[in-house]
Structure formats: structure tokens, C-alpha cells
Enzyme design. Structure first.
Site, PDB file in Angstrom:
ATOM      1  N   GLU A  74       0.827  -1.209   0.000  1.00 35.10           N
ATOM      2  CA  GLU A  74       0.000   0.000   0.000  1.00 35.10           C
ATOM      3  C   GLU A  74       0.860   1.258   0.000  1.00 35.10           C
ATOM      4  O   GLU A  74       0.641   2.185  -0.780  1.00 35.10           O
ATOM      5  CB  GLU A  74      -0.904   0.000   1.224  1.00 35.10           C
ATOM      6  CG  GLU A  74      -1.665   1.296   1.455  1.00 35.10           C
ATOM      7  CD  GLU A  74      -2.198   1.394   2.875  1.00 35.10           C
ATOM      8  OE1 GLU A  74      -3.229   0.775   3.136  1.00 35.10           O
ATOM      9  OE2 GLU A  74      -1.565   2.076   3.706  1.00 35.10           O
ATOM     10  N   ASP A 135      -5.992  -3.679  -2.860  1.00 35.28           N
ATOM     11  CA  ASP A 135      -6.083  -2.231  -3.034  1.00 35.28           C
ATOM     12  C   ASP A 135      -4.760  -1.672  -3.510  1.00 35.28           C
ATOM     13  O   ASP A 135      -4.706  -0.831  -4.412  1.00 35.28           O
ATOM     14  CB  ASP A 135      -6.540  -1.551  -1.746  1.00 35.28           C
ATOM     15  CG  ASP A 135      -5.584  -1.721  -0.587  1.00 35.28           C
ATOM     16  OD1 ASP A 135      -4.905  -2.759  -0.510  1.00 35.28           O
ATOM     17  OD2 ASP A 135      -5.516  -0.800   0.262  1.00 35.28           O
TER      18      ASP A 135
END
Length: 384
Positions: A74, A135
Site C-alpha cells: 500500500e 487495493d
């Protein structure tokens, strides 16, 4: 003009006018959020601070809140996005190279990046968890595609496309009675009678941009399902950190799925940054503005919410205020959120809070925005 009389950067016609007016002009008001100015060499203090405190010379983003001095996929993905927004291809390539070398065994086309890297119990450095984080994978792919387009770098377009193919193969599931969604990772989220999901892992603008780039399944259905997934999983307009699909509805199967906190705050952020001409954007923004009912004095954002009972606890860090700036842009409470950010300038801020500030405040200052189809528009591209 479809939005005549508007000075909103979300109005495409006005944006074209601003772009023409700004060309060749050292400084001119653009009409972007926060009344930002067209300036080719506009300093970005927050990003400079993030680089100085979080990014090593070889392109690793360090989260110092963990004693293992961890790096997450991330963190790498967000830094790549901000390097693109800042028009820094050298740093972008450095971040990409570190990510591919250390998190994907030197080949992002062959494997998804591991989500966690750091110091092991034996004191060595390496991957701590080989599972993926979808993500981050999505933000990496999106940043590669947009870097390829904005910098005219074909190799990034190819790599982003190949990464999306792997995401589609390993991180997408079709929920019975609902359709395709993005799993949080490739392992551990599909159970015998339920699927555990994270709403913040599906930013609507990224899903729109990827559908534009990849007009085929599963991306068409993923994009079409995004808005209804976000709304259906967020009763009372409050986003959860996690939720489960049980075959008929989204519901909490554990106490952690009743809570909205550090994951959920990004749902408000992504929705707030949506271009107002994006299909469904108005409904999404109205739905999630319900969180204002839980603000404390001076727009203090709660650190945690029980999304079913509506009870709030704690006060979130400065990054929470930044995350809500786009959603409440143009509303009276926006200034109180900006004041909260201003008061945090001298605070010690961790990786995650700084990242949220770069997104929310960066958008509010007009350093970047998204077109209705999810395309990134960095200020340097409009105001050279």
C-alpha cells in the site's frame, strides 16, 4: 455550456477554459478546489515531508510505527501515485523498481506483490507475509497506466495491463446473488458460506479508469458493481472497515465488521474526490455525508464508529480530517477541517496519516483531480 455559470473544477467545459488560460502563464487562478494557482514549480510541503521522513534513497516507503520498520505494498502504491502527481519520473521508477524487486521477486507480471516486508524475527530483512493486498495492487496498476499515458511511457502501460490481468485472475470473486467484486487479497477471504470484503479497496474512480482501459470482463462488471457495493455495505451512510457477503446481503459476522475506522475513512475520501459528473457520484456523496452527524466540536472526526448503533469513540488523527475535505468541499464545515489540518503541522504524524493528508489536502489544493472517467489530471499537466 452544460454547467454554465460554474467555477467548479468538476465542470469539464470550465476546466478546458482554465487550461487554455493557464498555458504559458506563471501564475493564474484555476478555479480548482481550494482556489489553487497554476504554478509550474509549486512546492508541495506535505509531499516533501513524506519523502524526507518515509522514503529511502532506493525507493522504499517505511512505516516507522512498527518496530519491524515495515514496508507495505500500500505504501509503495500511494508513493507511486504521488510521484506521478508531482511529475517526478525518477522517483516513480525508483519506487516501482524497489516494489518489483523486493515484493514481487523481480517480476510484477509473474506474481502479485507481497503486502508486507520488514525485519524478521531473526533480524534479517525480507517478506513477512506473502499474501497480496488488492487495493495496493489496484493503485499500482492504475498509477502505471496513468504514468504511461501522462508521460508517454509505453512500458508502464504494458506492465499495468499485465498486472491487471493477474489481479483479475487471482483477486476477483463472483458473489452469488451479487456479481464480481474485488477480494482483499488472493488468500483467506473466501469461506464456506461467506466472503469477507473491504469497501475501501474499490475506489470508484480507479474502477472507472480501469474499465476504460480494459473494456472487458471482469472489469466491466466490477465497475458496474462498485457504487452499489459501497452503498449496500454502508448502512446509515457509515462505511465499515470490513463486511461479509452471506449470499443475500452484506452483514457483520464479527465485532470488527461493525466498526468503521482506519480502513473505512478511505471510502469517504475516494467518494469525496469523485468528479461530480461521474455516474452515481451525487448519490454516493449524499449517502456518505451522513458522517457529519458524528463530528465533534470544531469538526473533530471520530476515530471509530459502530456503523449499526451509530455510536462514536475517540478522535481521529489529522489524516481523518484531510480524508473528509473532498466530501465536504463547498460546505461550511470544510474550513474547520482545514483548520484542524493547519493545527497539526508541527505534530508527529505517522505514515498513514501523512498519506491521507497528501490525498485529501492535495486534492483540496488542486494539485490533482479525476475526470468523470477516472483519468488522473495532475496540475502540472494542465498548468505547465
Amino acid at each position: 455550456m452544460a454547467c454554465a455559470g460554474s467555477l467548479d473544477a468538476d465542470c469539464p467545459e470550465m476546466r478546458k477554459i482554465f487550461a487554455v488560460l493557464c498555458l504559458g502563464v506563471a501564475s493564474c487562478t484555476t478555479g480548482l478546489s481550494g482556489a489553487a494557482e497554476c504554478a509550474g514549480a509549486d512546492p508541495w510541503p506535505g509531499w516533501n515531508r513524506f519523502q524526507g521522513e518515509m522514503i529511502t534513497p532506493d525507493g522504499r516507503v517505511i512505516d516507522r510505527s512498527d518496530s519491524r520498520r515495515i514496508t507495505t505494498s500500500e505504501g509503495q502504491s500511494y508513493a507511486m501515485f504521488f510521484a506521478l502527481v508531482d511529475n517526478d519520473p525518477v522517483l516513480f521508477r525508483r519506487l516501482l523498481r524497489w516494489t518489483e524487486l523486493h515484493l514481487a521477486s523481480s517480476d510484477l507480471t509473474a506474481r502479485l506483490p507481497a503486502w508486507l516486508w520488514g525485519r524478521t524475527k531473526s533480524g534479517e530483512w525480507g517478506v513477512l507475509d506473502t499474501n497480496s493486498a488488492s487495493d495496493a495492487d489496484l493503485w499500482i496498476a492504475y498509477s502505471l497506466l496513468e504514468a504511461g499515458r501522462l508521460w508517454d511511457e509505453h512500458s508502464y502501460t504494458v506492465l499495468g495491463t499485465l498486472l491487471l490481468q493477474r489481479i483479475a485472475k487471482e483477486e476477483v470473486a463472483t458473489l452469488p446473488g451479487f456479481g464480481p467484486v474485488l477480494l482483499p487479497g488472493k488468500i483467506g477471504f473466501v469461506h464456506e458460506a461467506s466472503w469477507r470484503l473491504n469497501p475501501s479497496y474499490m475506489p470508484p474512480q480507479l474502477m472507472a479508469a480501469i474499465r476504460r482501459s480494459q473494456p472487458a470482463e471482469p472489469w466491466i462488471s466490477l465497475h458496474e458493481n462498485t457504487n452499489r457495493f459501497l452503498i449496500a455495505s454502508s448502512p446509515n451512510g457509515l462505511a465499515p472497515d470490513w463486511t461479509s457477503w452471506t449470499g443475500r446481503q452484506f452483514e457483520p459476522l464479527s465485532k470488527s465488521e461493525r466498526k468503521g475506522s482506519y480502513d473505512a475513512i478511505r471510502v469517504y475520501l475516494w467518494v469525496g474526490m469523485l468528479n461530480t459528473e461521474t455516474p452515481g457520484a451525487t448519490a454516493l456523496k449524499q449517502h456518505f455525508r451522513s458522517i457529519q452527524s458524528y463530528f465533534g466540536p470544531d469538526a473533530a472526526v471520530p476515530e471509530s464508529l459502530d456503523i449499526y448503533e451509530g455510536s462514536a469513540s475517540g478522535t481521529g488523527p489529522a489524516g481523518f480530517a484531510a480524508s473528509l475535505l473532498p466530501l465536504f468541499n463547498g460546505y461550511g464545515v470544510a474550513q474547520a477541517l482545514r483548520d484542524r489540518l493547519a493545527s497539526s503541522r508541527k505534530e508527529t504524524l505517522g505514515y498513514f496519516s501523512q498519506a491521507l493528508i497528501l490525498f485529501g489536502e492535495g486534492w483540496d489544493e488542486g494539485r490533482f483531480w479525476f475526470e468523470a472517467d477516472g483519468s488522473l489530471v495532475p496540475k502540472w499537466k494542465v498548468c505547465p
